[in-house]
Write an enzyme that holds these catalytic residues in place. Structure first.
Site, PDB file in Angstrom:
ATOM      1  N   CYS A  76      30.579 -21.130 -29.397  1.00  0.00           N
ATOM      2  CA  CYS A  76      30.929 -21.702 -27.548  1.00  0.00           C
ATOM      3  C   CYS A  76      31.823 -20.737 -26.672  1.00  0.00           C
ATOM      4  O   CYS A  76      31.489 -20.601 -25.502  1.00  0.00           O
ATOM      5  CB  CYS A  76      32.535 -22.155 -28.385  1.00  0.00           C
TER       6      CYS A  76
HETATM    7  N1  NAP Z   1      34.576 -26.194 -33.371  1.00  0.00           N
HETATM    8  C1  NAP Z   1      34.342 -25.970 -32.076  1.00  0.00           C
HETATM    9  O1  NAP Z   1      34.592 -24.897 -31.188  1.00  0.00           O
HETATM   10  C2  NAP Z   1      32.766 -24.781 -32.103  1.00  0.00           C
HETATM   11  C3  NAP Z   1      31.852 -24.890 -30.925  1.00  0.00           C
HETATM   12  C4  NAP Z   1      30.864 -24.063 -31.505  1.00  0.00           C
HETATM   13  C5  NAP Z   1      29.952 -24.123 -32.590  1.00  0.00           C
HETATM   14  N2  NAP Z   1      31.087 -24.943 -34.021  1.00  0.00           N
HETATM   15  C6  NAP Z   1      30.609 -24.692 -35.240  1.00  0.00           C
HETATM   16  O2  NAP Z   1      30.162 -26.412 -35.811  1.00  0.00           O
HETATM   17  C7  NAP Z   1      30.178 -26.152 -36.924  1.00  0.00           C
HETATM   18  C8  NAP Z   1      31.028 -27.365 -37.719  1.00  0.00           C
HETATM   19  O3  NAP Z   1      32.731 -27.303 -36.958  1.00  0.00           O
HETATM   20  P1  NAP Z   1      33.558 -28.271 -36.645  1.00  0.00           P
HETATM   21  O4  NAP Z   1      34.226 -27.385 -35.839  1.00  0.00           O
HETATM   22  O5  NAP Z   1      33.366 -29.433 -36.199  1.00  0.00           O
HETATM   23  O6  NAP Z   1      34.307 -27.645 -37.960  1.00  0.00           O
HETATM   24  P2  NAP Z   1      35.143 -28.344 -38.081  1.00  0.00           P
HETATM   25  O7  NAP Z   1      36.049 -29.922 -37.383  1.00  0.00           O
HETATM   26  O8  NAP Z   1      36.296 -28.180 -38.870  1.00  0.00           O
HETATM   27  O9  NAP Z   1      34.172 -29.782 -39.859  1.00  0.00           O
HETATM   28  C9  NAP Z   1      33.550 -29.484 -40.524  1.00  0.00           C
HETATM   29  C10 NAP Z   1      32.870 -30.530 -40.902  1.00  0.00           C
HETATM   30  O10 NAP Z   1      31.904 -29.679 -42.378  1.00  0.00           O
HETATM   31  C11 NAP Z   1      32.558 -30.437 -43.674  1.00  0.00           C
HETATM   32  N3  NAP Z   1      31.929 -29.255 -44.477  1.00  0.00           N
HETATM   33  C12 NAP Z   1      32.726 -28.073 -44.797  1.00  0.00           C
HETATM   34  N4  NAP Z   1      32.466 -27.279 -45.597  1.00  0.00           N
HETATM   35  C13 NAP Z   1      31.571 -28.145 -46.086  1.00  0.00           C
HETATM   36  C14 NAP Z   1      30.238 -27.771 -47.186  1.00  0.00           C
HETATM   37  N5  NAP Z   1      29.998 -26.526 -47.834  1.00  0.00           N
HETATM   38  N6  NAP Z   1      29.332 -29.124 -47.510  1.00  0.00           N
HETATM   39  C15 NAP Z   1      28.717 -29.828 -46.834  1.00  0.00           C
HETATM   40  N7  NAP Z   1      30.104 -30.148 -46.083  1.00  0.00           N
HETATM   41  C16 NAP Z   1      30.851 -29.286 -45.510  1.00  0.00           C
HETATM   42  C17 NAP Z   1      33.636 -30.740 -43.667  1.00  0.00           C
HETATM   43  O11 NAP Z   1      33.035 -32.155 -44.250  1.00  0.00           O
HETATM   44  P3  NAP Z   1      34.262 -32.567 -45.588  1.00  0.00           P
HETATM   45  O12 NAP Z   1      34.666 -33.908 -44.611  1.00  0.00           O
HETATM   46  O13 NAP Z   1      33.622 -32.762 -46.478  1.00  0.00           O
HETATM   47  O14 NAP Z   1      35.218 -32.272 -45.824  1.00  0.00           O
HETATM   48  C18 NAP Z   1      33.326 -31.779 -42.404  1.00  0.00           C
HETATM   49  O15 NAP Z   1      32.945 -32.568 -41.503  1.00  0.00           O
HETATM   50  C19 NAP Z   1      30.876 -24.923 -37.724  1.00  0.00           C
HETATM   51  O16 NAP Z   1      29.771 -24.298 -37.537  1.00  0.00           O
HETATM   52  C20 NAP Z   1      32.060 -24.321 -35.753  1.00  0.00           C
HETATM   53  O17 NAP Z   1      31.267 -22.495 -36.053  1.00  0.00           O
HETATM   54  C21 NAP Z   1      32.382 -25.420 -33.606  1.00  0.00           C
END
Ligand code: NAP
Length: 332
Positions: free
Chosen positions: A150
């Protein structure tokens, strides 16, 4: 209808994908996974989607995904994504990875900044950095997309044309601010309401992990990034300080941006001293760009929604390109 799986759909980027894809005329979400919330209905974790999907979270099972989906979005933390991507890629699915695992081609650099070993070195070679405005042709041929970070999107888009046209020197400082959803849905002390409310704080000055992907895509050696957490839910504003080469004019900058982005639906070039604001890009897939040229300094300012143009919106834009759909389908 193309069938979609969202792996790690209980978090914020998964929720945004569900919201966008609900409006999409040519795809449907058929599988969504969560390891910690398997069995729950989508609306139990994402109440804004009440009544919209008749789906439950399932534990990841490759056979079911393989049999039911042809496009897989990985919404997982870095390091978790790379092995999931391997299985999917090997069975000829399209993979769009929102994590950092396939963004950086230089493996020692990835391993140094992310402090994990890269286990999918061959796969990494095939990944395309999914910034549609710069890499549309490569994206169209890709099977594995490394969806950009982002902050990285907010920094690369305003700088790229000026660097390519050799209009600024390699002495760049980025003062960036993000809403708290940028950290995902995890529970951690700095993201608690009482820590954030009426507060404003820098973090990881000069060491933020988006720095190496910015350097690699821009083809430069140095850039100082100082990110901050803003007490808002979504949005990034990046203020970028650079040194203009002699003789650079406002008209030349405007013309350069027009040359690269005039026909780009999701880049809005703000002219006449109008600058991006978090509220005007929130809930959109736009990246707004404004600038101010001073005597010895050029200030670029970009704004985007970290969860959309910074993540899930851009991911759907990439999917639309690969599948030959209208790039704007379901995005606004
Ligand atoms: N947030 C942002 O603004 C943003 C922007 C750009 C990129 N990203 C990237 O996009 C990705 C997701 O971000 P997010 O903000 O959606 O994160 P999040 O809200 O923390 O959600 C993470 C997800 O991953 C699952 N998870 C965590 N550890 C895992 C593992 N070891 N094996 C399988 N599932 C696992 C969690 O599932 P459970 O329900 O099982 O815990 C949850 O569904 C990250 O890599 C982040 O850096 C995020």
């Amino acid at each position: 209808m193309q069938k979609i799986a969202i792996i790690g759909g209980s978090g914020y980027t998964g929720r945004e994908l569900l919201k966008i894809l609900l409006k999409h005329k040519k795809v449907e979400v058929t599988k969504i996974t969560s390891e910690n919330n398997a069995g729950k209905k989508i609306e139990e974790l994402h109440p804004e989607l009440f009544g919209c999907y008749d789906l439950r979270f399932e534990k990841y099972n490759w056979q079911t995904i393989k049999n039911n989906c042809n496009i897989v979005f990985l919404c997982l933390p870095h390091a978790a994504s790379m092995n999931f991507a391997k299985e999917t890629y090997d069975s000829d699915k399209i993979v769009i990875d929102l994590s950092a695992d396939f963004r950086i081609k230089n493996i020692p650099v990835y391993e140094k900044w992310y402090k994990v070993k890269h286990t999918q070195v061959e796969l990494l070679k095939t990944a395309v950095y999914g910034l549609p405005e710069l890499h549309r042709y490569a994206i169209k041929q890709a099977k594995l997309i490394a969806n950009p970070g982002c902050y990285a999107t907010s920094i690369i888009l305003p700088l790229y044309p000026l660097i390519k046209e050799n209009l600024i020197t390699d002495n760049i400082i980025v003062d960036a601010k993000s809403g708290v959803s940028g950290a995902g849905k995890k529970m951690a002390m700095p993201y608690l309401y009482n820590e954030q409310n009426e507060n404003f704080m820098p973090y990881n000055p000069g060491t933020h992990r988006h720095t190496p992907e910015v350097l690699e895509i821009l083809g430069i050696k140095n850039l100082t990034l100082v990110p901050h957490l803003l007490p808002i839910t979504r949005g990034i504003i990046s203020t970028i300080y650079c040194t203009p080469k002699q003789g650079l004019t406002q008209e030349k900058i405007n013309n350069t941006y027009d040359k690269y982005y005039k026909n780009e639906k999701f880049i809005r070039l703000l002219k006449n001293e109008i600058y991006p604001q978090a509220r005007t890009v929130a809930n959109t897939n736009f990246c707004d760009i404004g600038f101010k040229l001073l005597e010895n300094k050029l200030i670029l300012i970009s704004g985007l929604d970290n969860l959309l143009k910074g993540a899930s919106g851009q991911a759907v834009q990439n999917m639309n390109i690969i599948l030959g759909f209208d790039e704007n389908e379901s995005l606004s």
